[in-house]
Write a protein that holds these residues in place. Sequence first.
Motif, PDB file in Angstrom:
ATOM      1  N   THR A   1      -1.654  22.191  -7.246  1.00 22.25           N
ATOM      2  CA  THR A   1      -1.735  20.979  -6.426  1.00 22.25           C
ATOM      3  C   THR A   1      -3.211  20.739  -6.085  1.00 22.25           C
ATOM      4  O   THR A   1      -4.038  21.655  -6.211  1.00 22.25           O
ATOM      5  N   PRO A   2      -3.560  19.525  -5.633  1.00 25.71           N
ATOM      6  CA  PRO A   2      -4.961  19.288  -5.229  1.00 25.71           C
ATOM      7  C   PRO A   2      -5.443  20.299  -4.189  1.00 25.71           C
ATOM      8  O   PRO A   2      -6.579  20.779  -4.269  1.00 25.71           O
ATOM      9  N   GLU A   3      -4.591  20.635  -3.225  1.00 29.67           N
ATOM     10  CA  GLU A   3      -5.019  21.603  -2.211  1.00 29.67           C
ATOM     11  C   GLU A   3      -5.300  22.971  -2.844  1.00 29.67           C
ATOM     12  O   GLU A   3      -6.280  23.628  -2.506  1.00 29.67           O
ATOM     13  N   GLN A   4      -4.446  23.388  -3.780  1.00 33.93           N
ATOM     14  CA  GLN A   4      -4.664  24.673  -4.450  1.00 33.93           C
ATOM     15  C   GLN A   4      -5.951  24.653  -5.270  1.00 33.93           C
ATOM     16  O   GLN A   4      -6.657  25.655  -5.359  1.00 33.93           O
TER      17      GLN A   4
ATOM     18  N   GLU B   1     -12.656  22.353 -14.293  1.00 30.87           N
ATOM     19  CA  GLU B   1     -11.261  21.939 -14.150  1.00 30.87           C
ATOM     20  C   GLU B   1     -10.747  22.026 -12.706  1.00 30.87           C
ATOM     21  O   GLU B   1      -9.992  21.168 -12.271  1.00 30.87           O
ATOM     22  N   ASN B   2     -11.167  23.061 -11.977  1.00 33.98           N
ATOM     23  CA  ASN B   2     -10.670  23.221 -10.607  1.00 33.98           C
ATOM     24  C   ASN B   2     -11.719  22.915  -9.547  1.00 33.98           C
ATOM     25  O   ASN B   2     -11.602  23.335  -8.401  1.00 33.98           O
ATOM     26  N   ALA B   3     -12.752  22.203  -9.918  1.00 30.80           N
ATOM     27  CA  ALA B   3     -13.756  21.803  -8.934  1.00 30.80           C
ATOM     28  C   ALA B   3     -13.259  20.553  -8.194  1.00 30.80           C
ATOM     29  O   ALA B   3     -12.334  19.889  -8.652  1.00 30.80           O
ATOM     30  N   TYR B   4     -13.861  20.272  -7.043  1.00 31.21           N
ATOM     31  CA  TYR B   4     -13.545  19.008  -6.378  1.00 31.21           C
ATOM     32  C   TYR B   4     -14.840  18.285  -5.999  1.00 31.21           C
ATOM     33  O   TYR B   4     -15.890  18.908  -5.863  1.00 31.21           O
ATOM     34  N   TYR B   5     -14.731  16.981  -5.851  1.00 33.37           N
ATOM     35  CA  TYR B   5     -15.904  16.158  -5.511  1.00 33.37           C
ATOM     36  C   TYR B   5     -15.410  15.114  -4.522  1.00 33.37           C
ATOM     37  O   TYR B   5     -14.475  14.369  -4.822  1.00 33.37           O
TER      38      TYR B   5
ATOM     39  N   LEU C   1      -9.582  13.887  -5.029  1.00 34.01           N
ATOM     40  CA  LEU C   1     -10.862  14.559  -5.207  1.00 34.01           C
ATOM     41  C   LEU C   1     -10.906  15.515  -6.387  1.00 34.01           C
ATOM     42  O   LEU C   1     -11.912  16.173  -6.620  1.00 34.01           O
ATOM     43  N   THR C   2      -9.809  15.613  -7.148  1.00 31.41           N
ATOM     44  CA  THR C   2      -9.832  16.573  -8.267  1.00 31.41           C
ATOM     45  C   THR C   2     -10.571  15.989  -9.462  1.00 31.41           C
ATOM     46  O   THR C   2     -10.745  14.772  -9.589  1.00 31.41           O
ATOM     47  N   ALA C   3     -10.983  16.882 -10.354  1.00 31.62           N
ATOM     48  CA  ALA C   3     -11.679  16.451 -11.578  1.00 31.62           C
ATOM     49  C   ALA C   3     -10.789  15.504 -12.374  1.00 31.62           C
ATOM     50  O   ALA C   3     -11.268  14.519 -12.950  1.00 31.62           O
ATOM     51  N   GLN C   4      -9.479  15.782 -12.375  1.00 30.45           N
ATOM     52  CA  GLN C   4      -8.541  14.971 -13.144  1.00 30.45           C
ATOM     53  C   GLN C   4      -8.439  13.565 -12.558  1.00 30.45           C
ATOM     54  O   GLN C   4      -8.422  12.567 -13.291  1.00 30.45           O
ATOM     55  N   ASP C   5      -8.385  13.485 -11.216  1.00 34.20           N
ATOM     56  CA  ASP C   5      -8.361  12.167 -10.557  1.00 34.20           C
ATOM     57  C   ASP C   5      -9.601  11.364 -10.925  1.00 34.20           C
ATOM     58  O   ASP C   5      -9.520  10.195 -11.285  1.00 34.20           O
ATOM     59  N   LEU C   6     -10.761  12.019 -10.809  1.00 34.96           N
ATOM     60  CA  LEU C   6     -12.022  11.293 -10.963  1.00 34.96           C
ATOM     61  C   LEU C   6     -12.272  10.899 -12.416  1.00 34.96           C
ATOM     62  O   LEU C   6     -12.808   9.826 -12.685  1.00 34.96           O
ATOM     63  N   LEU C   7     -11.836  11.744 -13.356  1.00 36.27           N
ATOM     64  CA  LEU C   7     -11.952  11.348 -14.770  1.00 36.27           C
ATOM     65  C   LEU C   7     -11.041  10.152 -15.029  1.00 36.27           C
ATOM     66  O   LEU C   7     -11.405   9.223 -15.755  1.00 36.27           O
TER      67      LEU C   7
ATOM     68  N   MET D   1     -14.539   7.059   4.788  1.00 32.70           N
ATOM     69  CA  MET D   1     -13.757   8.166   4.267  1.00 32.70           C
ATOM     70  C   MET D   1     -12.581   7.727   3.396  1.00 32.70           C
ATOM     71  O   MET D   1     -12.275   8.342   2.391  1.00 32.70           O
ATOM     72  N   GLN D   2     -11.933   6.643   3.797  1.00 32.54           N
ATOM     73  CA  GLN D   2     -10.726   6.206   3.093  1.00 32.54           C
ATOM     74  C   GLN D   2     -11.006   5.732   1.663  1.00 32.54           C
ATOM     75  O   GLN D   2     -10.082   5.497   0.903  1.00 32.54           O
ATOM     76  N   GLU D   3     -12.274   5.569   1.318  1.00 30.72           N
ATOM     77  CA  GLU D   3     -12.577   5.187  -0.059  1.00 30.72           C
ATOM     78  C   GLU D   3     -13.192   6.353  -0.828  1.00 30.72           C
ATOM     79  O   GLU D   3     -13.726   6.190  -1.922  1.00 30.72           O
ATOM     80  N   GLY D   4     -13.119   7.539  -0.224  1.00 31.74           N
ATOM     81  CA  GLY D   4     -13.433   8.793  -0.894  1.00 31.74           C
ATOM     82  C   GLY D   4     -14.700   8.780  -1.735  1.00 31.74           C
ATOM     83  O   GLY D   4     -15.766   8.343  -1.284  1.00 31.74           O
ATOM     84  N   PHE D   5     -14.561   9.297  -2.949  1.00 29.25           N
ATOM     85  CA  PHE D   5     -15.671   9.404  -3.892  1.00 29.25           C
ATOM     86  C   PHE D   5     -16.376   8.062  -4.090  1.00 29.25           C
ATOM     87  O   PHE D   5     -17.591   8.011  -4.242  1.00 29.25           O
TER      88      PHE D   5
END
Lengths: 302, 259
Positions: free
Chosen positions: A42-45, A204-208, A236-242, B142-146
């Motif tokens: 999960t994103p939290e993990q 893969e498991n980094a966050y931004y 905030l996951t790499a997968q979300d941002l890609l 914050m609500q618009e994150g990255f």
Amino acid sequence: MIKAMIRELEEIESAQRTAQGAEFAQLAARRDALLHQLSDLTPEQKVLMARYPRRPKISQYVDALFTDFFEQRGDRQCREDRSILGGIALFHGRPVTVLGHRKGGNIEENLACNFGMPGPEGYRKALRLMKQAEKFGRPVISFIDTPGAYPGMEAEERGQGEAIARNLAEMSRLRVPVISIVTGEGSSGGALALGLADRILMLENAYYSVVTPEGCASILWKDPKKRDEACMALKLTAQDLLGFGVIDGIVPEAVGGAQRDTQALFARLDREIAQALDALEGKDADTLVRERYAKYRRIGLA
Amino acid sequence: MTVTCPACGRETAQAVWHAHLCVCPACGSHQPIAARARLTALCDEGTLAEMNADLVGGDPLDFPGYAKKLAAQREKTGMQEAVMTATGRIDGHPAVLAVLDAQFFMGSMGTGAGEKITRAIEYARDAQLPLIMFSASGGARMQEGFFSLMQMAKTSAAVADFSDKGGLYISVLTHPTTGGVTASFASLGDIMLAEPNALIGFAGPRVIEQTIGQRLPEGFQRSEFQQEHGFIDQIVPRAQMRTVLSRLLRLHEGGVKRT
Ligand SMILES: [Zn+2]
């Protein structure tokens, strides 16, 4: 918890070395079950994985990916900030400037490098190194892993905000290629201050994120324990941002985290950096700067 | 109708309060002023022309509750975004102006504000006009994150590009200017001004106090502190802002950039 799962996995693998017969089979079954759980986080993990203390640190990346590293210390104004490591090195025989946040693997190391939370002197050192890279035509490769810039009195007295802003302004017009790799935590302006780049890669498991999940939860919902919800909401996951098209690539990790197969990780990262450099070094400086400007210019455009 | 000063508690007739640009006539404390009121007071009569008035950001993360909160902010303030951008003249000197308004979503910078600010900077660059930006912000939205984090990169890059082309940028910090706005365009002015006693910093005082486990001294991160530590050219009371800006614009007239 992710830490307990990784620890159990490691214990099983060490027990497997001496186990035999039915016991071995039992361990193998449990190992497979753990690997299965760890392969779908999960994103939290993922955030917890990004913070896992035994995850590779910048010094390991420097050792594995570069040769002849010469560390450069100090901002030439005030002090040496150990929460950022930087210097000159060779990447496949080619001089580059390498820098990044320095986190420790244990409490002593972390106290020495302030848990990877720089003050303005750290950012100014980084800027000094980047301007020098520009002078000598060296590409800049930055490794990002920080919970954020340090929120302390001295940091404010010496202009934390100004230091970050200055780095953003200068990096945006740096006339050499800049490649940035988020290896663990990429939190807030403290991460971005080393990250305004032509290519942004994430493990893969980094966050931004604009803020730590705990910060988000405590500000928005007055409850830092709502981290899980914040991790989901912040995407905030790499997968979300890609998926949003705002980063350029994901570097895969072993199941159970980057620390479980560093050789594979470094080999993959070596290829990714080489590829990015090849693509960027063909461009003249004006094109490089213009394209970098356009890259950030379009983010958020409705 | 009267206004009660939050600093000294004294009451002032509304008309007088506004004539004083929301500076308390009794104690001199600088209270928040709406972006439009600030611009109207600053610019020569009939010269103010708002830019990109209808430009708004989106909800890129589909963040829980954000759309509703945004709608409520718009309803409450009558503003579309946390920043108002415009062209106008100050004592005859043309300029591009951007004013963040802390009364809208704490002046936070999301994609809408970031885009408006960037367009204002690029307009100033292309029209070769001086740029004046007033900041008042809790930081990134914050609500618009990255996406909001990247507005720091985008606006800073725009300021750097504007500066490379010889543009004059005057940054005015007003209460409060913190977080991602301090750590981007607001700190990058050729000339740095601040209103008196404005809170200016990267980390908020509460976060610092939690981190260091002690109370911050009186005046920490205020304009006078920032001037003391070398981050502000001058502190300018609101009543004198127009005169000072006019003077600075005049001092930069006829300058030629060496290339
Ligand atoms: Zn008063």
